[in-house]
Design a protein around this motif. Structure first.
Motif, PDB file in Angstrom:
ATOM      1  N   GLU A 184      53.921  -3.078 -12.860  1.00  0.00           N
ATOM      2  CA  GLU A 184      53.205  -2.703 -14.076  1.00  0.00           C
ATOM      3  C   GLU A 184      52.431  -3.903 -14.631  1.00  0.00           C
ATOM      4  O   GLU A 184      51.288  -3.784 -15.061  1.00  0.00           O
ATOM      5  N   LEU A 185      53.072  -5.075 -14.597  1.00  0.00           N
ATOM      6  CA  LEU A 185      52.415  -6.284 -15.081  1.00  0.00           C
ATOM      7  C   LEU A 185      51.263  -6.685 -14.171  1.00  0.00           C
ATOM      8  O   LEU A 185      50.183  -7.052 -14.644  1.00  0.00           O
ATOM      9  N   LEU A 186      51.474  -6.607 -12.858  1.00  0.00           N
ATOM     10  CA  LEU A 186      50.414  -6.999 -11.927  1.00  0.00           C
ATOM     11  C   LEU A 186      49.210  -6.072 -12.018  1.00  0.00           C
ATOM     12  O   LEU A 186      48.059  -6.503 -11.946  1.00  0.00           O
ATOM     13  N   LEU A 187      49.472  -4.764 -12.189  1.00  0.00           N
ATOM     14  CA  LEU A 187      48.365  -3.819 -12.355  1.00  0.00           C
ATOM     15  C   LEU A 187      47.613  -4.070 -13.659  1.00  0.00           C
ATOM     16  O   LEU A 187      46.381  -3.944 -13.722  1.00  0.00           O
ATOM     17  N   ALA A 188      48.354  -4.416 -14.696  1.00  0.00           N
ATOM     18  CA  ALA A 188      47.700  -4.715 -15.975  1.00  0.00           C
ATOM     19  C   ALA A 188      46.832  -5.957 -15.856  1.00  0.00           C
ATOM     20  O   ALA A 188      45.777  -6.053 -16.495  1.00  0.00           O
ATOM     21  N   LEU A 189      47.257  -6.922 -15.051  1.00  0.00           N
ATOM     22  CA  LEU A 189      46.437  -8.114 -14.841  1.00  0.00           C
ATOM     23  C   LEU A 189      45.120  -7.776 -14.147  1.00  0.00           C
ATOM     24  O   LEU A 189      44.147  -8.523 -14.248  1.00  0.00           O
ATOM     25  N   LEU A 190      45.064  -6.648 -13.450  1.00  0.00           N
ATOM     26  CA  LEU A 190      43.841  -6.198 -12.790  1.00  0.00           C
ATOM     27  C   LEU A 190      43.135  -5.106 -13.579  1.00  0.00           C
ATOM     28  O   LEU A 190      42.255  -4.414 -13.054  1.00  0.00           O
ATOM     29  N   GLY A 191      43.541  -4.919 -14.848  1.00  0.00           N
ATOM     30  CA  GLY A 191      42.814  -4.018 -15.737  1.00  0.00           C
ATOM     31  C   GLY A 191      43.313  -2.604 -15.778  1.00  0.00           C
ATOM     32  O   GLY A 191      42.650  -1.751 -16.389  1.00  0.00           O
ATOM     33  N   PHE A 192      44.472  -2.304 -15.168  1.00  0.00           N
ATOM     34  CA  PHE A 192      44.991  -0.938 -15.143  1.00  0.00           C
ATOM     35  C   PHE A 192      46.216  -0.859 -16.048  1.00  0.00           C
ATOM     36  O   PHE A 192      47.225  -1.533 -15.813  1.00  0.00           O
ATOM     37  N   SER A 228      35.383  -4.897 -28.539  1.00  0.00           N
ATOM     38  CA  SER A 228      36.268  -5.673 -29.394  1.00  0.00           C
ATOM     39  C   SER A 228      36.230  -7.136 -29.005  1.00  0.00           C
ATOM     40  O   SER A 228      36.125  -7.481 -27.830  1.00  0.00           O
ATOM     41  N   ASP A 229      36.318  -7.998 -30.024  1.00  0.00           N
ATOM     42  CA  ASP A 229      36.382  -9.433 -29.765  1.00  0.00           C
ATOM     43  C   ASP A 229      37.736  -9.859 -29.238  1.00  0.00           C
ATOM     44  O   ASP A 229      37.844 -10.872 -28.541  1.00  0.00           O
ATOM     45  N   GLU A 230      38.744  -9.114 -29.586  1.00  0.00           N
ATOM     46  CA  GLU A 230      40.103  -9.444 -29.185  1.00  0.00           C
ATOM     47  C   GLU A 230      40.596  -8.472 -28.133  1.00  0.00           C
ATOM     48  O   GLU A 230      40.048  -7.385 -27.944  1.00  0.00           O
ATOM     49  N   SER A 231      41.666  -8.868 -27.461  1.00  0.00           N
ATOM     50  CA  SER A 231      42.241  -8.032 -26.411  1.00  0.00           C
ATOM     51  C   SER A 231      42.869  -6.777 -27.012  1.00  0.00           C
ATOM     52  O   SER A 231      43.532  -6.824 -28.053  1.00  0.00           O
ATOM     53  N   THR A 232      42.636  -5.643 -26.369  1.00  0.00           N
ATOM     54  CA  THR A 232      43.237  -4.368 -26.801  1.00  0.00           C
ATOM     55  C   THR A 232      44.418  -3.974 -25.919  1.00  0.00           C
ATOM     56  O   THR A 232      44.956  -2.877 -26.077  1.00  0.00           O
ATOM     57  N   LEU A 249      49.772 -12.918 -21.222  1.00  0.00           N
ATOM     58  CA  LEU A 249      49.308 -12.732 -19.846  1.00  0.00           C
ATOM     59  C   LEU A 249      48.372 -11.541 -19.710  1.00  0.00           C
ATOM     60  O   LEU A 249      47.355 -11.604 -19.009  1.00  0.00           O
ATOM     61  N   ILE A 250      48.721 -10.441 -20.401  1.00  0.00           N
ATOM     62  CA  ILE A 250      47.917  -9.225 -20.198  1.00  0.00           C
ATOM     63  C   ILE A 250      46.546  -9.338 -20.845  1.00  0.00           C
ATOM     64  O   ILE A 250      45.674  -8.501 -20.584  1.00  0.00           O
ATOM     65  N   LYS A 251      46.338 -10.373 -21.680  1.00  0.00           N
ATOM     66  CA  LYS A 251      44.975 -10.608 -22.162  1.00  0.00           C
ATOM     67  C   LYS A 251      44.031 -10.915 -21.013  1.00  0.00           C
ATOM     68  O   LYS A 251      42.853 -10.550 -21.043  1.00  0.00           O
ATOM     69  N   LEU A 252      44.571 -11.575 -19.975  1.00  0.00           N
ATOM     70  CA  LEU A 252      43.740 -11.835 -18.796  1.00  0.00           C
ATOM     71  C   LEU A 252      43.292 -10.531 -18.150  1.00  0.00           C
ATOM     72  O   LEU A 252      42.160 -10.421 -17.656  1.00  0.00           O
ATOM     73  N   GLY A 253      44.179  -9.544 -18.140  1.00  0.00           N
ATOM     74  CA  GLY A 253      43.812  -8.238 -17.593  1.00  0.00           C
ATOM     75  C   GLY A 253      42.707  -7.579 -18.401  1.00  0.00           C
ATOM     76  O   GLY A 253      41.795  -6.953 -17.842  1.00  0.00           O
ATOM     77  N   PHE A 254      42.799  -7.710 -19.727  1.00  0.00           N
ATOM     78  CA  PHE A 254      41.734  -7.154 -20.575  1.00  0.00           C
ATOM     79  C   PHE A 254      40.405  -7.853 -20.282  1.00  0.00           C
ATOM     80  O   PHE A 254      39.380  -7.186 -20.118  1.00  0.00           O
ATOM     81  N   TYR A 255      40.429  -9.184 -20.218  1.00  0.00           N
ATOM     82  CA  TYR A 255      39.189  -9.911 -19.935  1.00  0.00           C
ATOM     83  C   TYR A 255      38.654  -9.547 -18.557  1.00  0.00           C
ATOM     84  O   TYR A 255      37.438  -9.400 -18.373  1.00  0.00           O
ATOM     85  N   TYR A 256      39.563  -9.398 -17.584  1.00  0.00           N
ATOM     86  CA  TYR A 256      39.143  -9.032 -16.227  1.00  0.00           C
ATOM     87  C   TYR A 256      38.447  -7.675 -16.237  1.00  0.00           C
ATOM     88  O   TYR A 256      37.390  -7.506 -15.621  1.00  0.00           O
ATOM     89  N   ARG A 257      39.038  -6.724 -16.943  1.00  0.00           N
ATOM     90  CA  ARG A 257      38.450  -5.385 -16.948  1.00  0.00           C
ATOM     91  C   ARG A 257      37.071  -5.384 -17.595  1.00  0.00           C
ATOM     92  O   ARG A 257      36.130  -4.739 -17.101  1.00  0.00           O
ATOM     93  N   PRO A 314      38.290 -16.280 -21.589  1.00  0.00           N
ATOM     94  CA  PRO A 314      37.826 -16.077 -22.973  1.00  0.00           C
ATOM     95  C   PRO A 314      36.378 -16.533 -23.208  1.00  0.00           C
ATOM     96  O   PRO A 314      35.582 -15.771 -23.797  1.00  0.00           O
ATOM     97  N   PRO A 315      35.969 -17.732 -22.766  1.00  0.00           N
ATOM     98  CA  PRO A 315      34.546 -18.091 -22.952  1.00  0.00           C
ATOM     99  C   PRO A 315      33.590 -17.191 -22.176  1.00  0.00           C
ATOM    100  O   PRO A 315      32.495 -16.871 -22.665  1.00  0.00           O
ATOM    101  N   LEU A 316      33.981 -16.781 -20.970  1.00  0.00           N
ATOM    102  CA  LEU A 316      33.115 -15.874 -20.215  1.00  0.00           C
ATOM    103  C   LEU A 316      32.963 -14.533 -20.924  1.00  0.00           C
ATOM    104  O   LEU A 316      31.877 -13.945 -20.938  1.00  0.00           O
ATOM    105  N   TYR A 317      34.055 -14.058 -21.520  1.00  0.00           N
ATOM    106  CA  TYR A 317      33.978 -12.792 -22.256  1.00  0.00           C
ATOM    107  C   TYR A 317      33.091 -12.948 -23.487  1.00  0.00           C
ATOM    108  O   TYR A 317      32.349 -12.014 -23.851  1.00  0.00           O
ATOM    109  N   GLU A 318      33.138 -14.110 -24.129  1.00  0.00           N
ATOM    110  CA  GLU A 318      32.250 -14.356 -25.261  1.00  0.00           C
ATOM    111  C   GLU A 318      30.783 -14.311 -24.824  1.00  0.00           C
ATOM    112  O   GLU A 318      29.919 -13.777 -25.548  1.00  0.00           O
ATOM    113  N   VAL A 319      30.509 -14.864 -23.653  1.00  0.00           N
ATOM    114  CA  VAL A 319      29.139 -14.808 -23.128  1.00  0.00           C
ATOM    115  C   VAL A 319      28.711 -13.368 -22.894  1.00  0.00           C
ATOM    116  O   VAL A 319      27.594 -12.955 -23.259  1.00  0.00           O
TER     117      VAL A 319
END
Length: 748
Positions: free
Chosen positions: A4-12, A34-38, A59-67, A165-170
């Motif tokens: 579940e954690l690994l899938l979330a890291l890939l946006g699922f 959203s500016d912040e992770s959902t 950790l799952i913020k990385l999944g949000f940014y990835y998605r 995070p900086p890439l998502y801001e861009v």
């Protein structure tokens, strides 16, 4: 829990890790970016400790940014908008226009595609692939070994906490502000200046992808002269008022291209077809380089699309052109003439832009494209080199093949009155015609008779440029009055303080104009603005020459009549006649006529010798030493500006006084010649008084330190010295000032 954690890291997301934004969509509520992770852990999970919950949510913020990054990449790389475009064997420029038209005709809700965003998206995909590989490596490691799950995941993805995070801001800035083209390069270039090496490397990679698109557009523009910009993202743009291709159907475009000749299209493109878009010009590219890119592309378009009429003319009359050019350019250095002849002979069988030069330009741009970073110095050197190549070949086209010096000499001959014998003959032949006002309907046709007669008498067959000169008499829609006829009809009271100024009705013949027919490619050099400056100087010089001729003719006419009267009286045996007595009374006026002629002759000499000839010599030196088209344009502009400024045409006060003086001289001549039939000495006296005032005012203005002491008229002191060689003007000017300043005496 691990998967579940690994899938979330890939946006699922799933049951344990949920997406709050998706839940809002399920409820039918709007959920903007959203500016912040959902991504959040489900609130009903109770078997996870608070410290573990905080670590998992981090950790799952990385999944949000990835998605979100993956969503942006897929959206920007979507090429579905191309499917409706039928790719045919058409010109690349027309194909680019069609792509742009198709993309802009879509629904208003969908934003226009962007090749720059697609390029940046390709860079983001590269970063995401590294991230996916890291997640896969963590999964393999956790399945193979018994290690702490959260610690292993955190350790394996630690560097991405600095990158995502900086890439998502861009990405947020790009999507919210709809940033495209050169603006996108500005955003990435600014963010590259950071203190985190890993983040700087990623942003530089994204900037490299964006620069690849710019280099491709530069190659199309500076190698082939094609503006490959379907989405209006390049900093070189077509003019909006002339860009009809984006709003027309393909049939209308074909009809327009069929009606428009090649050289007309290239001239429109050169003068007003393209401009620099400041919004899309990257900040790290100076305006000077942008202008160099613009010039190079326009020059390449001209060189790659020569006029068929020009090619046919050169092939047909090349030998005649060489012989005529050698005769016309006898005033120039012999080494330049020989060099020009050799170049002309060599270039007749070659392309205007050899393929080797195009390959050289393409190789230089390819070196820039292959560089891992953008180096401003290298980019500047490359652009300057390409511009120099384009300017050199354009110089060969205009100066060597099209015979620029021959056209300049022709303009000097006719617009600057270098062929004095021709214009002397023309004014003499048309003198009687100019005694009456020009007729609105046939004035130009009437003037063509003495014009052609003068050409027959003075222009030889070897002058191949005279056929390009035509005479015009524009009609301004007002009643123009002229010369001698006005004196009989208009009763102008020239008594007391009455003054004749340029505000009164002008001579209708002062509107005489010349037109010069310019073919491709000389239209690149002789624009309408340039020809209008030549016309301004011509109208001034022709009025001056006409005034000088009338002063001479009036003297000759009256002296001839005096000699005839004297012979008749001697034959009849009479001592003195009434007409001789009248002439004896106006003899003081001949001194005024001599003052007028003296001023006009010196002014003519100053303009023709001190101004025109000296500036012509400077221009010829520049042409001989330069091999750059843009430099020649600049030198020619300086030449015209010097002619206008040193002739005082740009000083309103001086030009108005000169106009008044020339008009006074003409009226004086016509009064003198009509003195037999209309004896009116008071008019002559008032004209004389007015002339003295105007000439003294002219001398006072010209001798002021603002003019005589400046560099705008380096030979003005010579003119003043010739004009005031016996201190006449200085004495009369001082006397005039004393009279003006005299105050009445106070009563005792």
């Amino acid at each position: 829990m691990l998967h579940e954690l690994l899938l979330a890291l890939l946006g699922f997301t799933g049951d344990l890790i949920i997406d709050e934004r998706e839940q809002l969509k399920t409820l039918g509520l709007d959920s903007p970016l959203s500016d912040e992770s959902t991504f959040k852990l489900a609130p009903d999970i109770s078997f996870i400790q608070p410290s573990e919950r905080d670590l998992i949510e981090r950790l799952i913020k990385l999944g949000f940014y990835y998605r979100e990054l993956d969503r942006f990449a897929n959206k920007s790389r979507n090429l579905s908008w191309i499917r409706s475009v039928v790719v045919t064997s058409v010109h690349p420029l027309e194909r680019a226009d069609e792509l742009s038209k198709q993309s802009s005709s879509g629904s208003s809700e969908q934003k226009k595609p962007s090749v720059y965003r697609r390029a940046v998206a390709n860079g983001i995909v590269e970063i995401l692939s590294v991230y996916r590989s890291a997640v896969l490596h963590i999964e393999q490691k956790l399945l193979a070994e018994t290690t702490p799950i959260l610690a292993t995941v955190t350790q394996g993805l630690n560097k991405f906490f600095l990158l995502f995070p900086p890439l998502y801001e861009v990405v947020l800035e790009i999507e919210r502000d709809d940033i495209r083209g050169g603006q996108l390069l500005n955003v990435l270039n600014k963010r590259c200046h950071c203190g985190v090496p890993e983040l700087r490397a990623c942003l530089q990679r994204l900037l490299w992808h964006g620069h690849q698109v710019m280099y491709n557009q530069l190659a199309a523009w500076m190698v082939y002269g094609i503006l490959q910009d379907p989405h209006e993202e390049f900093f070189i743009k077509r003019q909006e008022d002339g860009d009809l291709d984006h709003r027309s159907s393909q049939e209308e475009i074909s009809d327009k291209l069929a009606r428009t000749s090649v050289h007309e299209t290239s001239l429109t493109d050169w003068h007003s077809g393209f401009h620099i878009s400041l919004d899309m010009l990257p900040d790290h590219i100076p305006m000077r380089l942008g202008e160099s890119v613009l010039f190079a592309g326009k020059a390449i378009r001209v060189l790659r699309n020569p006029s068929p009429a020009f090619q046919f003319q050169k092939d047909k009359s090349f030998q005649q052109t060489m012989r005529g050019s050698q005769r016309i350019r006898g005033f120039m250095h012999s080494d330049f003439s020989e060099k020009e002849t050799e170049l002309d002979a060599d270039l007749t069988g070659e392309e205007l832009l050899p393929q080797s030069e195009a390959d050289k330009i393409e190789a230089m741009l390819k070196d820039l494209k292959e560089s891992s970073e953008f180096h401003k110095r290298s980019f500047e050197c490359t652009v300057d080199s390409v511009r120099a190549i384009a300017a050199s070949h354009l110089w060969q086209l205009v100066v060597v093949r099209a015979d620029l010096n021959g056209h300049l000499k022709a303009l000097k001959d006719y617009f600057l009155l270098e062929k004095g014998d021709f214009f002397q003959c023309f004014l003499e032949e048309s003198r009687q015609l100019m005694r009456f006002p020009p007729r609105q309907s046939t004035g130009e046709a009437d003037l063509m008779v003495p014009f052609q007669l003068a050409a027959t008498k003075t222009i030889g067959e070897e002058d191949k440029y005279f056929s390009r000169v035509s005479l015009r008499l524009p009609s301004f829609g007002v009643t123009v009055r002229s010369s001698q006829a006005d004196l009989a009809r208009s009763k102008v009271a020239l008594t007391g303080k009455a003054k004749i100024t340029s505000d009164t009705s002008v001579d209708g013949w002062d509107a005489i104009a010349l037109e010069y027919s310019v073919d491709w490619p000389m239209q690149l050099f002789f624009t309408q603005e340039v020809l209008s400056k030549y016309l301004k100087v011509f109208q001034y010089l022709i009025r001056l020459k006409r005034t000088q001729m009338e002063l001479e003719k009036s003297w000759a006419s009256v002296m001839h009549q005096d000699h005839m009267d004297f012979a008749q009286h001697r034959k009849d045996g009479t001592k003195e006649s009434i007409s001789q007595q009248r002439r004896q009374g106006i003899r003081p006026m001949w001194r005024v006529r001599e003052h007028m002629a003296f001023l006009i002759r010196n002014l003519q000499f100053y303009i023709q010798v001190d101004v025109i000839e000296s500036q012509w010599k400077v221009l010829q030196t520049h042409i001989h030493d330069s091999q750059d088209f843009t430099e020649l344009v600049g030198f020619h502009q300086e030449y015209l500006s010097a002619l206008i400024s040193q002739s005082f045409l740009d000083i309103g006060a001086v030009s108005r006084i000169l106009d008044s003086i020339m008009k006074l001289c003409l009226q004086f001549c016509w009064n003198i010649e009509n003195h037999e039939s209309n004896p009116n000495t008071s008019e002559l006296e008032n004209i004389s008084e007015e002339f003295n005032q105007k000439s003294n005012s002219l001398y006072t203005i010209l001798r002021s330190s603002k003019l005589a002491g400046s560099q705008r008229a380096p030979f003005l002191r010579r003119f003043l010295l010739r004009l005031n060689f016996n201190s006449f003007y200085e004495a009369t000017t001082r006397g005039l000032l004393n009279v003006v300043r005299q105050r009445p005496a106070l009563p005792l």
